[in-house]
Design a protein around this motif. Structure first.
Motif, PDB file in Angstrom:
ATOM      1  N   MET A   1       0.849  -1.182   0.000  1.00 35.38           N
ATOM      2  CA  MET A   1       0.000   0.000   0.000  1.00 35.38           C
ATOM      3  C   MET A   1       0.887   1.235   0.000  1.00 35.38           C
ATOM      4  O   MET A   1       1.927   1.249   0.643  1.00 35.38           O
ATOM      5  N   GLN A   2       0.444   2.257  -0.729  1.00 39.35           N
ATOM      6  CA  GLN A   2       1.212   3.500  -0.758  1.00 39.35           C
ATOM      7  C   GLN A   2       0.281   4.698  -0.812  1.00 39.35           C
ATOM      8  O   GLN A   2      -0.865   4.597  -1.241  1.00 39.35           O
ATOM      9  N   VAL A   3       0.809   5.831  -0.356  1.00 39.36           N
ATOM     10  CA  VAL A   3       0.136   7.122  -0.458  1.00 39.36           C
ATOM     11  C   VAL A   3       1.044   8.030  -1.270  1.00 39.36           C
ATOM     12  O   VAL A   3       2.239   8.144  -0.991  1.00 39.36           O
ATOM     13  N   LEU A   4       0.473   8.664  -2.277  1.00 33.46           N
ATOM     14  CA  LEU A   4       1.204   9.608  -3.113  1.00 33.46           C
ATOM     15  C   LEU A   4       1.124  11.005  -2.503  1.00 33.46           C
ATOM     16  O   LEU A   4       0.032  11.494  -2.213  1.00 33.46           O
ATOM     17  N   VAL A   5       2.275  11.624  -2.292  1.00 33.56           N
ATOM     18  CA  VAL A   5       2.350  13.027  -1.892  1.00 33.56           C
ATOM     19  C   VAL A   5       2.826  13.772  -3.136  1.00 33.56           C
ATOM     20  O   VAL A   5       3.983  13.663  -3.532  1.00 33.56           O
ATOM     21  N   LEU A   6       1.902  14.474  -3.752  1.00 32.32           N
ATOM     22  CA  LEU A   6       2.133  15.152  -5.022  1.00 32.32           C
ATOM     23  C   LEU A   6       2.217  16.652  -4.779  1.00 32.32           C
ATOM     24  O   LEU A   6       1.396  17.202  -4.042  1.00 32.32           O
ATOM     25  N   TYR A   7       3.188  17.299  -5.414  1.00 30.71           N
ATOM     26  CA  TYR A   7       3.340  18.738  -5.176  1.00 30.71           C
ATOM     27  C   TYR A   7       3.888  19.444  -6.405  1.00 30.71           C
ATOM     28  O   TYR A   7       4.553  18.850  -7.244  1.00 30.71           O
ATOM     29  N   TYR A   8       3.589  20.738  -6.456  1.00 32.25           N
ATOM     30  CA  TYR A   8       4.292  21.663  -7.339  1.00 32.25           C
ATOM     31  C   TYR A   8       4.981  22.642  -6.405  1.00 32.25           C
ATOM     32  O   TYR A   8       4.370  23.157  -5.463  1.00 32.25           O
ATOM     33  N   SER A   9       6.262  22.894  -6.636  1.00 32.78           N
ATOM     34  CA  SER A   9       7.003  23.802  -5.771  1.00 32.78           C
ATOM     35  C   SER A   9       8.023  24.562  -6.588  1.00 32.78           C
ATOM     36  O   SER A   9       8.917  23.966  -7.182  1.00 32.78           O
ATOM     37  N   GLU A  26       4.640   7.597   6.496  1.00 36.79           N
ATOM     38  CA  GLU A  26       5.561   6.493   6.780  1.00 36.79           C
ATOM     39  C   GLU A  26       5.560   6.082   8.248  1.00 36.79           C
ATOM     40  O   GLU A  26       5.930   4.951   8.564  1.00 36.79           O
ATOM     41  N   SER A  27       5.107   6.965   9.142  1.00 37.10           N
ATOM     42  CA  SER A  27       5.024   6.604  10.557  1.00 37.10           C
ATOM     43  C   SER A  27       3.983   5.518  10.804  1.00 37.10           C
ATOM     44  O   SER A  27       3.981   4.886  11.859  1.00 37.10           O
ATOM     45  N   THR A  28       3.129   5.267   9.822  1.00 38.88           N
ATOM     46  CA  THR A  28       2.074   4.250   9.937  1.00 38.88           C
ATOM     47  C   THR A  28       2.459   2.949   9.226  1.00 38.88           C
ATOM     48  O   THR A  28       1.614   2.076   9.065  1.00 38.88           O
ATOM     49  N   ASN A  29       3.698   2.864   8.786  1.00 32.64           N
ATOM     50  CA  ASN A  29       4.206   1.704   8.037  1.00 32.64           C
ATOM     51  C   ASN A  29       3.574   1.557   6.658  1.00 32.64           C
ATOM     52  O   ASN A  29       3.464   0.456   6.138  1.00 32.64           O
ATOM     53  N   ILE A  30       3.162   2.671   6.092  1.00 28.92           N
ATOM     54  CA  ILE A  30       2.701   2.720   4.705  1.00 28.92           C
ATOM     55  C   ILE A  30       3.740   3.515   3.924  1.00 28.92           C
ATOM     56  O   ILE A  30       4.275   4.510   4.412  1.00 28.92           O
ATOM     57  N   LYS A  31       3.998   3.063   2.706  1.00 24.59           N
ATOM     58  CA  LYS A  31       4.987   3.719   1.863  1.00 24.59           C
ATOM     59  C   LYS A  31       4.469   5.076   1.376  1.00 24.59           C
ATOM     60  O   LYS A  31       3.347   5.185   0.880  1.00 24.59           O
ATOM     61  N   ALA A  32       5.289   6.094   1.513  1.00 22.51           N
ATOM     62  CA  ALA A  32       4.995   7.413   0.944  1.00 22.51           C
ATOM     63  C   ALA A  32       5.784   7.558  -0.347  1.00 22.51           C
ATOM     64  O   ALA A  32       6.997   7.351  -0.366  1.00 22.51           O
ATOM     65  N   VAL A  33       5.097   7.884  -1.408  1.00 19.31           N
ATOM     66  CA  VAL A  33       5.734   8.174  -2.692  1.00 19.31           C
ATOM     67  C   VAL A  33       5.599   9.674  -2.883  1.00 19.31           C
ATOM     68  O   VAL A  33       4.494  10.184  -3.040  1.00 19.31           O
ATOM     69  N   THR A  41       3.279  10.001 -12.504  1.00 20.84           N
ATOM     70  CA  THR A  41       2.714   9.269 -13.634  1.00 20.84           C
ATOM     71  C   THR A  41       1.287   8.833 -13.304  1.00 20.84           C
ATOM     72  O   THR A  41       0.882   8.822 -12.131  1.00 20.84           O
ATOM     73  N   LYS A  42       0.571   8.445 -14.332  1.00 22.10           N
ATOM     74  CA  LYS A  42      -0.770   7.892 -14.119  1.00 22.10           C
ATOM     75  C   LYS A  42      -0.704   6.654 -13.236  1.00 22.10           C
ATOM     76  O   LYS A  42      -1.599   6.407 -12.426  1.00 22.10           O
ATOM     77  N   GLU A  43       0.352   5.886 -13.387  1.00 23.19           N
ATOM     78  CA  GLU A  43       0.524   4.687 -12.572  1.00 23.19           C
ATOM     79  C   GLU A  43       0.655   5.041 -11.091  1.00 23.19           C
ATOM     80  O   GLU A  43       0.154   4.312 -10.232  1.00 23.19           O
ATOM     81  N   ASP A  44       1.326   6.167 -10.790  1.00 23.96           N
ATOM     82  CA  ASP A  44       1.421   6.612  -9.393  1.00 23.96           C
ATOM     83  C   ASP A  44       0.033   6.845  -8.814  1.00 23.96           C
ATOM     84  O   ASP A  44      -0.248   6.484  -7.673  1.00 23.96           O
ATOM     85  N   PHE A  45      -0.832   7.468  -9.615  1.00 25.03           N
ATOM     86  CA  PHE A  45      -2.213   7.709  -9.177  1.00 25.03           C
ATOM     87  C   PHE A  45      -2.911   6.377  -8.909  1.00 25.03           C
ATOM     88  O   PHE A  45      -3.484   6.168  -7.852  1.00 25.03           O
ATOM     89  N   GLN A  46      -2.872   5.496  -9.897  1.00 26.08           N
ATOM     90  CA  GLN A  46      -3.615   4.243  -9.819  1.00 26.08           C
ATOM     91  C   GLN A  46      -3.115   3.315  -8.721  1.00 26.08           C
ATOM     92  O   GLN A  46      -3.904   2.597  -8.113  1.00 26.08           O
ATOM     93  N   GLU A  47      -1.817   3.316  -8.457  1.00 31.12           N
ATOM     94  CA  GLU A  47      -1.228   2.412  -7.468  1.00 31.12           C
ATOM     95  C   GLU A  47      -1.330   2.938  -6.041  1.00 31.12           C
ATOM     96  O   GLU A  47      -1.002   2.221  -5.094  1.00 31.12           O
ATOM     97  N   SER A  48      -1.801   4.160  -5.870  1.00 33.44           N
ATOM     98  CA  SER A  48      -1.871   4.773  -4.546  1.00 33.44           C
ATOM     99  C   SER A  48      -3.266   4.623  -3.944  1.00 33.44           C
ATOM    100  O   SER A  48      -4.268   4.787  -4.637  1.00 33.44           O
TER     101      SER A  48
END
Length: 158
Positions: A1-9, A26-33, A41-48
């Motif tokens: 399982m992963q959560v995407l952190v998406l930003y423009y900076s 990540e403190s919850t043992n879930i992967k942060a991307v 990518t679209k895959e980042d959206f779909q896999e999160s």
């Protein structure tokens, strides 16, 4: 399982706030991307299982490049239904539209069919996390809490 952190900076402040959010995930043992609008990518959206998207304030709304991502990825919209969505923002002025910027992000997520959450009550209990310029100690703490909240909700929905 992963959560995407998406930003423009552009200047780095929004990226820094996103990094604090990723620590909470990540403190919850879930992967942060954590990815910028140029890397995602679209895959980042779909896999999160969740997406936490952030932008600096541009005329009270999200940066055009973050909006571009939502526009270009509309083809995966139906695959995003019932995933968790949250927002964060940075600004250069204390009254500079951070809440309306977060709302513009959340509007896109609602159209994507996502389940929207704000930051937890032990943070600000509002639309998401925001800060004036670079994150201070309070903003970093609130960002951590938002990341952890989204990750925990993703676990519950899985």
């Amino acid at each position: 399982m992963q959560v995407l952190v998406l930003y423009y900076s552009k200047g780095g402040n929004t990226r820094q706030l996103g990094e604090e959010i990723a620590k909470g995930v990540e403190s919850t043992n879930i992967k942060a991307v954590i990815k910028s609008t140029n890397e995602v990518t679209k895959e980042d959206f779909q896999e999160s299982s969740g997406i936490i998207a952030g932008s600096p304030v541009y005329f009270g709304g999200m940066a055009a490049d973050l909006k571009r991502v939502f526009d270009e990825f509309v083809g995966v919209r139906k695959k995003m239904e019932n995933k968790i969505g949250a927002a964060f923002a940075t600004g250069a002025h204390h009254t500079g539209g951070k809440e309306t910027t977060m709302l513009s992000i959340l509007q896109c997520m609602l159209i994507y069919g996502m389940i929207i959450v704000g930051d937890p009550m032990d943070a600000s209990g509002h639309y998401g996390v925001a800060c004036l310029q670079a994150p201070d100690e309070t903003a970093a703490s609130d960002a951590f809490k938002l990341g952890a909240r989204v990750a925990e909700l993703c676990k519950k929905l899985q």
